[in-house]
Motif scaffolding. Sequence first.
Motif, PDB file in Angstrom:
ATOM      1  N   LYS A  24       0.838  -1.204   0.000  1.00  0.00           N
ATOM      2  CA  LYS A  24       0.000   0.000   0.000  1.00  0.00           C
ATOM      3  C   LYS A  24       0.871   1.252   0.000  1.00  0.00           C
ATOM      4  N   THR A  73      -6.915   4.166  -2.857  1.00  0.00           N
ATOM      5  CA  THR A  73      -5.894   3.306  -2.269  1.00  0.00           C
ATOM      6  C   THR A  73      -5.693   3.634  -0.795  1.00  0.00           C
ATOM      7  N   TYR A  74      -5.743   4.893  -0.453  1.00  0.00           N
ATOM      8  CA  TYR A  74      -5.519   5.314   0.930  1.00  0.00           C
ATOM      9  C   TYR A  74      -6.677   4.916   1.846  1.00  0.00           C
ATOM     10  N   VAL A 128      -8.445  -2.611  -0.277  1.00  0.00           N
ATOM     11  CA  VAL A 128      -7.004  -2.478  -0.529  1.00  0.00           C
ATOM     12  C   VAL A 128      -6.225  -2.879   0.718  1.00  0.00           C
ATOM     13  N   LYS A 129      -6.714  -2.486   1.860  1.00  0.00           N
ATOM     14  CA  LYS A 129      -6.065  -2.863   3.122  1.00  0.00           C
ATOM     15  C   LYS A 129      -6.065  -4.377   3.280  1.00  0.00           C
TER      16      LYS A 129
END
Length: 116
Positions: A57, A100-101, A106-107
């Motif tokens: 990430k 993404t953040y 995504v995590k």
Amino acid sequence: AGASRESGSKILNIVYPDHSMLYLGLAMGVPSIMLMWLISLRSPERKWVNWIVKWGKGITLLTVLLQFSQGVYHVYLEQGAFSWANGVTMLVLLWFGLYTYQSRSVKDTFKNPAVN
């Protein structure tokens, strides 16, 4: 640009006003390709792969930041003149960086696999 013989250089000039930035852009794609490959190799036994993927990430966000700064440099090369190519590229990078953040999926993607 490579497929069209007559207008290839015109298309390349629109997307990459400074041709040396093309190679930098290609190099910035390598970490993403490596991460995609390494994600498929994850298993509890491969600790080194899991360690690299754990940082995926952060690596992705750093790559987005570098590509965004490359877009800012392209705007600088055009003396601040509006270009659809730069505008759309920077908007997509902004959306991708925010996703993404903040994304839970995504995590979960970059989590280490559970040991059974």
